[in-house]
Design an enzyme around this catalytic site. Structure first.
Site, short mmCIF file in Angstrom:
data_model
loop_
_atom_site.label_atom_id
_atom_site.label_comp_id
_atom_site.label_asym_id
_atom_site.label_seq_id
_atom_site.Cartn_x
_atom_site.Cartn_y
_atom_site.Cartn_z
CG ASN A 162 -0.39 -0.17 2.50
OD1 ASN A 162 0.68 -0.75 2.63
ND2 ASN A 162 -1.04 0.35 3.52
CD GLU A 257 4.86 -0.54 13.31
OE1 GLU A 257 3.67 -0.22 13.40
OE2 GLU A 257 5.70 -0.27 14.17
CB CYS A 291 -1.84 0.27 8.33
SG CYS A 291 -0.64 1.60 8.50
P1 NAD Z 1 0.94 -9.34 3.56
O1 NAD Z 1 1.06 -9.77 4.96
O2 NAD Z 1 0.16 -10.19 2.63
O3 NAD Z 1 2.38 -9.20 2.88
C1 NAD Z 1 3.37 -8.33 3.40
C2 NAD Z 1 4.74 -8.79 2.93
O4 NAD Z 1 5.04 -10.05 3.51
C3 NAD Z 1 4.87 -8.97 1.42
O5 NAD Z 1 6.12 -8.46 1.02
C4 NAD Z 1 4.82 -10.49 1.27
O6 NAD Z 1 5.49 -10.97 0.12
C5 NAD Z 1 5.54 -10.93 2.52
N1 NAD Z 1 5.27 -12.30 2.98
C6 NAD Z 1 4.19 -13.07 2.72
N2 NAD Z 1 4.31 -14.27 3.35
C7 NAD Z 1 5.49 -14.24 4.03
C8 NAD Z 1 6.16 -15.15 4.87
N3 NAD Z 1 5.64 -16.35 5.17
N4 NAD Z 1 7.34 -14.77 5.41
C9 NAD Z 1 7.86 -13.56 5.17
N5 NAD Z 1 7.26 -12.65 4.35
C10 NAD Z 1 6.09 -12.98 3.79
O7 NAD Z 1 0.38 -7.85 3.61
P2 NAD Z 1 -0.05 -6.94 2.38
O8 NAD Z 1 -1.32 -7.46 1.82
O9 NAD Z 1 1.12 -6.73 1.48
O10 NAD Z 1 -0.29 -5.53 3.10
C11 NAD Z 1 -1.52 -5.12 3.61
C12 NAD Z 1 -1.52 -5.25 5.13
O11 NAD Z 1 -0.45 -4.49 5.67
C13 NAD Z 1 -2.77 -4.68 5.76
O12 NAD Z 1 -3.22 -5.56 6.76
C14 NAD Z 1 -2.29 -3.37 6.38
O13 NAD Z 1 -3.05 -2.94 7.49
C15 NAD Z 1 -0.90 -3.73 6.77
N6 NAD Z 1 -0.09 -2.53 6.93
C16 NAD Z 1 0.27 -2.16 8.19
C17 NAD Z 1 1.00 -0.99 8.39
C18 NAD Z 1 1.39 -0.54 9.78
O14 NAD Z 1 2.22 0.34 9.89
N7 NAD Z 1 0.83 -1.09 10.84
C19 NAD Z 1 1.38 -0.23 7.29
C20 NAD Z 1 1.00 -0.64 6.03
C21 NAD Z 1 0.27 -1.80 5.86
#
Ligand code: NAD
Length: 522
Positions: A162, A257, A291
């Site tokens: 995002n 996060e 987020c």
């Molecule tokens: P996601 O968890 O699907 O993926 C995040 C990252 O993790 C990607 O790079 C993905 O390739 C990687 N990943 C996936 N499986 C993994 C594994 N087993 N081991 C290590 N890495 C792995 O999240 P998303 O769909 O990319 O992002 C959206 C989410 O992120 C939403 O829930 C949003 O709220 C959250 N978010 C949180 C913050 C915050 O600061 N709290 C900021 C931005 C987004």
């Protein structure tokens, strides 16, 4: 790669060195979600590539650390200027892989990036410099005690789609400022911004290998956790738990996060015009894919209808479409294909359970891009997914509540605890409500902007995360603490050492009594 247009033209493969090559089966297509076009391919890196990147990163880290705060700060300040000087290329790249509006990228990624490079260059030393400690422990009186923060070594950063800059490269900046090497694994959906920044940082004088991007899917992220000294993860709560388990297996620290379902409370005495503007902007900004976006609203009954009327009018005026340039649209596309289904599911579920949809709610199934229209839901309650699960789309469900107590109870009825907002003209009451809301950051008469105060810790409570970014904790997490004790005035033998004698026993007893024997005074 110099511009995204070039990538669109030849659909080239872009690797972490910014070089282009022809595509193959072990590559990931990068799609412009607003148009459906493939704009590039990036390598799907395996464990071997990740291991080699780790070797490179470890080899160059000591020299990077030895540059000191001033030397590292010079590179970071050049990167700050690079972002400002190359703003349009930067925005075009982000927009091409996310479908967000140019203004979304300008406010939350260019401004954040420019601020963050300067902030960490200016403040790393303040947060990490040696601390001299005075101890109350009698046997250590006169000794010099120092607490020192040393870089952990090699940091892995895993990011979501995002905010391809802010939540990926952004988290790498304090790690670099602290003297670590970084390997960044951006989301497979949005890798181009990180690749662009790897090239930019090299241009700014970052030594080869100190900041590397490895592209790939979840397995690449898993391989990264296996080789680094600390993992900084931003993404969903579901994946965050997997990363935490893998980090625990290796006993390396991790900072998480994660997801959110941020509540926005409107009390009867609120400035309704400002509250409505904020609710609309911070729920629709970035297509609702933030987020810390406003995910659900609770309005005290006396002002509910007036607030809803204002919100509906403002949402009806929003322009959605392909983000072709500044001022073209207000709300862009979604970025991640499955997100369209999640948003549709939450709205349909709410509708089926009795919600009304005064605006939006009917996506155009013939659109090439991932568009869901800005949508308001009313007559909602906590039996609906739209009020309890992270929607991450341009939706604004508004619930009527009897009073402030019900608003607080409903706001806290969530496994998440990232951010929250309360609107009231009574600032005293606003602060009291803020203290009762279960969230890592709470705004009174504002929303989200606290995130941009880099001095303020920003982290989630409950299942929204562990640790925080920004402030002292946002850089200390990338270091290991070392305590140093220097004995300056030395006897040949200290009184508590062998041989144990009755004389020394009494002496130590007297010391203990002198320092601690007075006890409670009442
Ligand atoms: P996601 O968890 O699907 O993926 C995040 C990252 O993790 C990607 O790079 C993905 O390739 C990687 N990943 C996936 N499986 C993994 C594994 N087993 N081991 C290590 N890495 C792995 O999240 P998303 O769909 O990319 O992002 C959206 C989410 O992120 C939403 O829930 C949003 O709220 C959250 N978010 C949180 C913050 C915050 O600061 N709290 C900021 C931005 C987004």
């Amino acid at each position: 790669m110099s511009t995204t247009d070039e990538t669109v033209a030849d659909a080239a493969t872009v690797n972490g060195n910014g070089a282009a090559s022809s595509s193959s089966a072990t590559e990931i297509p990068v799609v412009n979600p607003a148009t459906g076009e493939i704009i590039a391919h990036v390598p799907d890196s395996g464990p071997e590539e990740v291991r080699r990147a780790a070797e490179r990163g470890r080899a160059v880290q000591p020299a990077w650390a030895a540059l000191g705060y001033e030397g590292r700060g010079r590179v970071l300040r050049r990167a700050q200027k690079w972002i400002v000087d190359n703003k349009d290329e930067f925005i075009r790249t982000i927009v091409s892989e996310t479908g967000k509006a140019w203004e979304d990228a300008q406010v939350a990624e260019v401004s954040y990036g420019a601020a963050a490079f300067g902030f960490w260059a200016d403040n790393a030393e303040k947060y990490l410099s040696d601390e001299k400690v005075k101890t109350a422990t009698p046997l250590l009186k006169g000794k010099k005690l120092i607490v020192r923060q040393a870089p952990l070594g090699l940091i892995g950063v895993i990011g979501p789609w995002n905010y391809p800059f802010t939540n990926s490269v952004g988290d790498s900046i304090p790690a670099l400022a602290a003297g670590n090497s970084v390997i960044l694994k951006p989301s497979e959906e949005t890798p181009l911004t990180s690749i662009m920044m790897e090239r930019a940082l090299r241009e700014c004088g970052m030594p080869e290998g100190v900041f590397q991007t490895v592209t790939g899917r979840g397995a690449t992220g898993g391989a990264l956790v296996d080789v680094v000294d600390m993992i900084m993860f931003t993404g969903s709560t579901k994946t965050g738990k997997l990363v935490a388990k893998a980090a625990a297996e290796r006993l390396i620290p991790c900072s998480l996060e994660l997801g959110g379902k941020d509540p926005f409370v409107v009390l009867a005495d609120a400035d309704l015009e400002r509250a409505a503007n904020h609710a609309v902007f911070y729920s629709m900004f970035n297509g609702g894919q933030t987020c810390v976006s406003v995910e659900r609203v609770y309005v005290e009954a006396p002002v509910h209808d007036e607030f809803v009327a204002k919100v509906v009018e403002k949402v009806k005026a929003l322009r959605q479409g392909v983000p072709n340039g500044p001022g073209a649209i207000d709300v862009g596309s979604l970025t991640f294909p499955p997100q369209l289904e999640t948003v549709r599911q939450h709205v349909d579920d709410a509708r089926a359970k009795g919600a009304q949809v005064p605006v939006g709610g009917n996506p155009d199934s013939s659109a090439k891009g991932l568009f869901y229209p800005p949508t308001v839901l009313t007559n909602v309650d906590h039996t609906m997914e739209a009020m309890t699960e992270e929607t991450f789309g341009p939706t604004l469900p508004i619930m009527k509540v009897a009073d402030v107590e019900e608003a607080i109870e409903k706001a806290n009825d969530s496994p998440y605890g990232l951010m929250a907002t309360v609107f009231t003209k009574d600032l005293e009451k606003g602060e009291q409500v803020a203290r009762r809301l279960e969230a890592g950051m709470v705004h009174v008469n504002d929303a989200l902007m606290g995130y941009t105060a880099l001095e303020l810790p920003m982290g989630g409570w409950k299942t929204s995360g562990i640790g925080s970014r920004h402030g002292a904790g946002g850089i200390r997490k990338y270091t290991k603490t070392q305590s140093i004790v220097i004995s300056r005035f030395n006897l040949k033998k200290d009184p508590h050492e062998y041989p144990y004698t009755g004389r020394n026993y009494k002496l130590i007893g007297r010391i203990v009594k002198f320092f601690y024997g007075r006890g409670a005074r009442d």
